[in-house]
Design a protein around this motif. Sequence first.
Motif, mmCIF file in Angstrom:
data_model
loop_
_atom_site.group_PDB
_atom_site.id
_atom_site.type_symbol
_atom_site.label_atom_id
_atom_site.label_comp_id
_atom_site.label_asym_id
_atom_site.label_seq_id
_atom_site.Cartn_x
_atom_site.Cartn_y
_atom_site.Cartn_z
ATOM 1 N N PRO A 1 -7.207 4.070 4.535
ATOM 2 C CA PRO A 1 -8.634 3.886 4.273
ATOM 3 C C PRO A 1 -9.268 5.151 3.685
ATOM 4 C CG PRO A 1 -8.257 4.186 6.612
ATOM 5 C CD PRO A 1 -6.904 4.078 5.986
ATOM 6 N N ILE A 2 -10.393 4.968 2.987
ATOM 7 C CA ILE A 2 -11.095 6.056 2.314
ATOM 8 C C ILE A 2 -12.444 6.271 2.994
ATOM 9 C CG2 ILE A 2 -11.999 6.877 0.104
ATOM 10 C CD1 ILE A 2 -10.180 4.658 -1.176
ATOM 11 N N TYR A 3 -12.777 7.542 3.264
ATOM 12 C CA TYR A 3 -14.049 7.866 3.912
ATOM 13 C C TYR A 3 -14.726 9.029 3.194
ATOM 14 C CZ TYR A 3 -11.991 5.113 7.661
ATOM 15 O OH TYR A 3 -11.394 4.095 8.388
ATOM 16 N N SER A 4 -16.041 8.985 3.159
ATOM 17 C CA SER A 4 -16.829 10.131 2.707
ATOM 18 C C SER A 4 -17.668 10.689 3.854
ATOM 19 C CB SER A 4 -17.742 9.730 1.541
ATOM 20 O OG SER A 4 -18.617 8.672 1.935
ATOM 21 N N ASP A 5 -17.802 9.889 4.915
ATOM 22 C CA ASP A 5 -18.563 10.272 6.111
ATOM 23 C C ASP A 5 -17.589 10.803 7.165
ATOM 24 O OD1 ASP A 5 -19.975 10.419 8.469
ATOM 25 O OD2 ASP A 5 -20.984 8.486 8.210
ATOM 26 N N ALA B 1 -4.935 8.688 5.751
ATOM 27 C CA ALA B 1 -6.351 8.401 5.478
ATOM 28 C C ALA B 1 -6.834 9.397 4.430
ATOM 29 C CB ALA B 1 -7.196 8.506 6.746
ATOM 30 N N TYR B 2 -7.891 9.002 3.705
ATOM 31 C CA TYR B 2 -8.461 9.856 2.662
ATOM 32 C C TYR B 2 -9.881 10.268 3.051
ATOM 33 C CZ TYR B 2 -4.705 7.813 -0.207
ATOM 34 O OH TYR B 2 -3.489 7.390 -0.699
ATOM 35 N N TYR B 3 -10.169 11.561 2.920
ATOM 36 C CA TYR B 3 -11.518 12.067 3.134
ATOM 37 C C TYR B 3 -12.028 12.584 1.788
ATOM 38 C CZ TYR B 3 -15.352 14.831 5.142
ATOM 39 O OH TYR B 3 -16.595 15.358 5.452
ATOM 40 N N PHE C 1 -3.472 4.964 -10.912
ATOM 41 C CA PHE C 1 -3.496 4.799 -9.455
ATOM 42 C C PHE C 1 -4.936 4.681 -8.975
ATOM 43 C CE2 PHE C 1 -3.459 6.209 -5.055
ATOM 44 C CZ PHE C 1 -2.329 5.611 -4.532
ATOM 45 N N SER C 2 -5.259 3.561 -8.361
ATOM 46 C CA SER C 2 -6.591 3.349 -7.798
ATOM 47 C C SER C 2 -6.499 3.488 -6.285
ATOM 48 C CB SER C 2 -7.100 1.948 -8.159
ATOM 49 O OG SER C 2 -8.198 1.590 -7.342
ATOM 50 N N TYR C 3 -7.302 4.380 -5.725
ATOM 51 C CA TYR C 3 -7.260 4.576 -4.272
ATOM 52 C C TYR C 3 -7.680 3.312 -3.533
ATOM 53 C CZ TYR C 3 -6.540 9.553 -5.053
ATOM 54 O OH TYR C 3 -6.014 10.759 -5.442
ATOM 55 N N GLU C 4 -8.661 2.602 -4.102
ATOM 56 C CA GLU C 4 -9.129 1.377 -3.448
ATOM 57 C C GLU C 4 -8.061 0.288 -3.491
ATOM 58 O OE1 GLU C 4 -10.819 3.121 -5.645
ATOM 59 O OE2 GLU C 4 -12.490 3.873 -4.427
ATOM 60 N N ARG C 5 -7.349 0.185 -4.602
ATOM 61 C CA ARG C 5 -6.355 -0.877 -4.763
ATOM 62 C C ARG C 5 -4.962 -0.466 -4.289
ATOM 63 N NH1 ARG C 5 -5.906 -1.082 -10.357
ATOM 64 N NH2 ARG C 5 -4.135 0.355 -10.147
ATOM 65 N N ASP C 6 -4.584 0.797 -4.513
ATOM 66 C CA ASP C 6 -3.207 1.240 -4.278
ATOM 67 C C ASP C 6 -3.059 2.244 -3.141
ATOM 68 O OD1 ASP C 6 -2.446 -0.193 -6.666
ATOM 69 O OD2 ASP C 6 -3.221 1.494 -7.827
#
Length: 411
Positions: A361-365, A333-335, A352-357
């Motif tokens: 999952p990606i989180y900021s919260d 996971a990505y923070y 490299f796109s974090y959303e596509r590749d």
Amino acid sequence: MGKFKANLIYIIKRNIKLKDTLKLMLMIVQFPIVIGVYLILKVKRDVPKEIWLIGEMGIDAKDNGLAFFKYLNAEHPEINSVYYIAGDSAAADKVRKIGKTVQTGSFAHKLAFMSARYVLSTHDGYPIPFKGVNWREYKKVCGWLTPNKKYVFLSHGVNKDDCGASFYYGRTKFDYFVTTIKPEYEEMTRPKYGYPSGNIVRTGLSRYDSLQKNVDIVPKERRILYMPTWRYYLADVSDDEFVQSTYFKRINDFLHNPRLNKLLEDEGVTFYFFPPHHEIQKRIPLFKLDNTNIKTLDTEKVNFAEALLKSSMMITDFSSVIFDFAYLRRRTAYYQFDLKEYRSGQYKEGYFSYERDGFGPIYSDPEKLIEEIQRAINSDFDVEGKYLTRINRTFPNHDSKNCERLYKVLI
């Protein structure tokens, strides 16, 4: 005043033309030293020739430099390989048990460098035993003395960001640049980087061999690694200024989050704060984690591959170390709590796109991230289907021959 000085140093470091001009001047000033070492080599008959000089940041042994050094000593002892590392450390003691070493920056290092056939490193600059210069400066000023010497950039991770400003051939002069995944190789062979044909090689990272060989041997545990990368723009600030940064505050709040700590205790999961960069490693005490359920790992004292192999989940922000974990087909996971600041102050987005590749999952919260940790625990850390598809697309083949491929290129 401290913050002004730090900002000034950062501006100079990020001003590539100014920085490279200063390094070139430093190399010119040190030219007499280089000539002196060169002449000594000409008269000393007992100095080994055709050395493969290998290392990392000069004080450590945990990355692709160590992996390739181990490989050469085990599989090709006929190669005269020498590892450069600071003398009084646990890492240096470990390397000495494998093969020959020289003290970083010492006269022996200078002799080994000047007589080397190949200089192999995960970083530019550190293997060059002349103060403040990189391979480019040595090659421009002194390369005519040793025209057959080649520099092999082992890389310390998969290059996924836009590195055009710092990694183009006119700036590095690397003779070999190691890449791992197909999109990385395709990116680095683009005309904008300017490398001659054959300088970019796709052999894979040497340290992946150990991961592949031990993935079914080292037992996986209920443990999570949190490995945020560093922010270069914080390197020269004081500790007082560091704890006021967004970077520190967001990481510190996450690590001290009562909900996270209760979850770890209730589920019996071990959580390690394991930042891979030495700049944040030395500031770990500032996070004051003694009264939490968060443990820490020191990159200089643990076996990096073993730490990954024993873990079931990795969380990072932008560190390329997550590629190692994805290579193992493990949950990630990505923070990313400071994306805009990171992109403006450090690296722009590359191929490299974090959303596509991205491999997770990606989180900021932080609360959303804690919910993801709970889901991971509930599923026994299984990788979700769409992320497994991305991992398989990124790493279609697995073997333990990355070192062998590099050796064959060089030999």
